[in-house]
Design an enzyme around this catalytic site. Structure first.
Site, PDB file in Angstrom:
ATOM      1  CB  SER A 112      -0.219  -8.186  -1.348  1.00 41.73           C
ATOM      2  OG  SER A 112      -1.086  -8.836  -0.430  1.00 41.73           O
ATOM      3  CD  GLU A 117     -11.247   5.218   2.033  1.00 44.38           C
ATOM      4  OE1 GLU A 117     -10.658   4.141   1.852  1.00 44.38           O
ATOM      5  OE2 GLU A 117     -11.253   6.471   1.489  1.00 44.38           O
ATOM      6  CE  LYS A 147      -4.462  -1.446   1.482  1.00 44.89           C
ATOM      7  NZ  LYS A 147      -4.224  -2.797   1.869  1.00 44.89           N
TER       8      LYS A 147
HETATM    9  C1  LIG Z   1      -5.117  -3.832   1.655  1.00 40.76           C
HETATM   10  C2  LIG Z   1      -4.446  -5.060   1.501  1.00 40.76           C
HETATM   11  C3  LIG Z   1      -4.858  -5.869   0.249  1.00 40.76           C
HETATM   12  C4  LIG Z   1      -6.191  -5.701  -0.431  1.00 40.76           C
HETATM   13  O1  LIG Z   1      -5.972  -4.083  -1.158  1.00 40.76           O
HETATM   14  P1  LIG Z   1      -5.797  -4.249  -2.965  1.00 40.76           P
HETATM   15  O2  LIG Z   1      -6.367  -3.055  -3.082  1.00 40.76           O
HETATM   16  O3  LIG Z   1      -6.726  -5.237  -3.472  1.00 40.76           O
HETATM   17  O4  LIG Z   1      -4.512  -4.552  -3.049  1.00 40.76           O
HETATM   18  C5  LIG Z   1      -4.175  -6.994  -0.329  1.00 40.76           C
HETATM   19  N1  LIG Z   1      -3.083  -7.236   0.630  1.00 40.76           N
HETATM   20  C6  LIG Z   1      -2.593  -6.766   1.646  1.00 40.76           C
HETATM   21  C7  LIG Z   1      -1.246  -7.192   2.615  1.00 40.76           C
HETATM   22  C8  LIG Z   1      -3.331  -5.385   2.009  1.00 40.76           C
HETATM   23  O5  LIG Z   1      -2.874  -4.805   3.276  1.00 40.76           O
END
Ligand SMILES: *Cc1c(COP(=O)(O)O)cnc(C)c1O
Length: 395
Positions: free
Chosen positions: A375, A108, A86
């Site tokens: 992610s 938000e 993020k």
């Molecule tokens: C917020 C988050 C997501 C989901 O958000 P996307 O906008 O779909 O990427 C996925 N993985 C992690 C580790 C997150 O913090």
């Protein structure tokens, strides 16, 4: 994409008249920043020196061997400062805010990860930051609330509606309408009105661009499939962006199936939702017959966005990407396997993408490469995972 920000029938600007001018100002400023070498240099410098990019590719040798098929390769967004993808986007938007002369950031947040990523860059750039968060989410996500406060942000409790993410989104939009002269609204995923979906995608495409180059360097070829979890869809869109023109690379988005699509307790907007308007854009979302937004459910709090980025709906319809569903128990299994086979504790969100790769790998030849976007890291999920295992007799 058409000039008015549509991806086929999806996207656009479905907002109050009062927001049309600030959105136009933002689109203009972003269009200039995107072409400005100095802006791009500063953005990539912060990604390198502060976020710690580039993030490595990791081949999962033991996991792949145990599956007896394709090689599973991870793009390690979990190694970024703040522990997830993020921050790539909040760095970009905060720099744009500064460039536009905006003095204050608002955001938000649901699970709190975007709030933390925004509060982080606000501290870095010395800007005040207000984060709207549903009162229920504030209770559920106490550690992230504490993190935001430590970083100097103000967390504003939203008591309206169901006191969750969708209500916080409404409050943030309301704040922006009232204060757009000096305030920049940082959206955390590839959703919201134009230009947010393409702007957030562009700030996250560093994931896909790096991964493509790293794959070519490491393996001398592209992956067969690129797999990512989809909440709002930003880590997936960032990965996909690097491979959109490589038709031979299959793009796979993974939605949160929660307790199963049939139970209604899930967060799968493409597989289980319908067309509607949310957060200023036309997209697939979870709603009742009367058109009210349904609160989502997933063991993974970060996949809780009730809609999905409009570009994903378009890629789904065009067939360029496919979207599957992974349920809670499959994500937890994948989580356990990565911990024990590779010594990596993944975020529960990312575990959904990994579970899809684990399903696909055995049927593929040994030369095949499944690129999974990891992610985020799982430290934030410890309590959740322990509670889930207790409740399901798996402790
Ligand atoms: C917020 C988050 C997501 C989901 O958000 P996307 O906008 O779909 O990427 C996925 N993985 C992690 C580790 C997150 O913090």
């Amino acid at each position: 994409m058409k000039p008015n920000g549509h991806f086929g029938p999806y996207g656009g600007q479905y907002v109050a008249e009062t927001l049309m001018a600030p959105l136009a100002e933002l689109a203009e400023a972003y269009g200039q920043a995107k072409r400005d070498g100095a802006f791009q240099r500063e953005y990539h410098e912060i990604l390198r020196d502060y976020v710690g990019r580039e993030s490595p590719l990791t081949v999962c040798r033991r996991l792949s061997e145990s599956l007896g098929g394709a090689r599973i390769v991870l793009k390690r967004e979990d190694l970024n400062h703040t522990g997830a993808h993020k921050v790539n986007n909040t760095v970009g938007q905060a720099l744009l805010a500064k460039r536009m002369g905006k003095k204050r950031l608002i955001a938000e947040t649901g699970a709190g990860m975007h709030g933390v990523a925004t509060a982080t860059v606000a501290a870095l750039l010395g800007m005040p930051c207000d984060v709207y968060m549903g009162a229920i989410d504030i209770k559920r996500q106490a550690p992230n609330v504490e993190r935001m406060r430590l970083l100097g942000a103000r967390v504003i409790a939203v008591e309206e509606g169901s006191a969750t993410l969708k209500d916080a989104m409404n409050e943030a939009l309301r704040d922006w309408v009232a204060n757009c002269d000096d305030t920049f609204y940082v959206i955390g995923t590839v959703a919201g009105p134009y230009p947010y979906p393409e702007m957030v995608r562009d700030f996250q495409r560093v994931i896909g661009d790096e991964a493509r180059r790293q794959c070519l360097e490491k393996f001398g070829r592209l992956p067969d499939q690129a797999i990512a979890c989809v909440g709002g869809g930003s880590n997936a869109m960032g990965l996909f962006a690097g491979f959109l023109d490589d038709r031979e690379v299959k793009l796979v988005g993974v939605e949160a199936g929660g307790k199963g699509l049939a139970t209604g307790e899930h967060a799968a907007s493409i597989n289980g939702g319908r067309l509607g308007v949310l957060h200023g854009a036309k997209t697939m979302l979870l709603q009742t017959d009367a058109g009210n937004i349904i609160d989502t459910y997933s063991v993974s709090a970060g996949l809780d966005y009730p809609g999905v980025g409009p570009e994903h709906c378009y890629l789904h319809d065009s067939g360029r990407a496919e979207y599957s569903v992974i349920c809670d128990d499959e994500a937890i299994d994948a989580f356990d396997r990565l911990c024990r086979c590779e010594g990596i504790i993944p975020a529960l969100e990312s575990s959904h993408a990994l579970a899809e790769a684990i399903k696909r790998a055995p049927a593929l030849p040994k030369e095949a490469i499944l690129l999974v976007n990891l992610s985020g890291r799982g430290d934030k999920d410890m309590e959740n995972i322990i509670a889930y295992k207790k409740a399901h007799g798996r402790a």
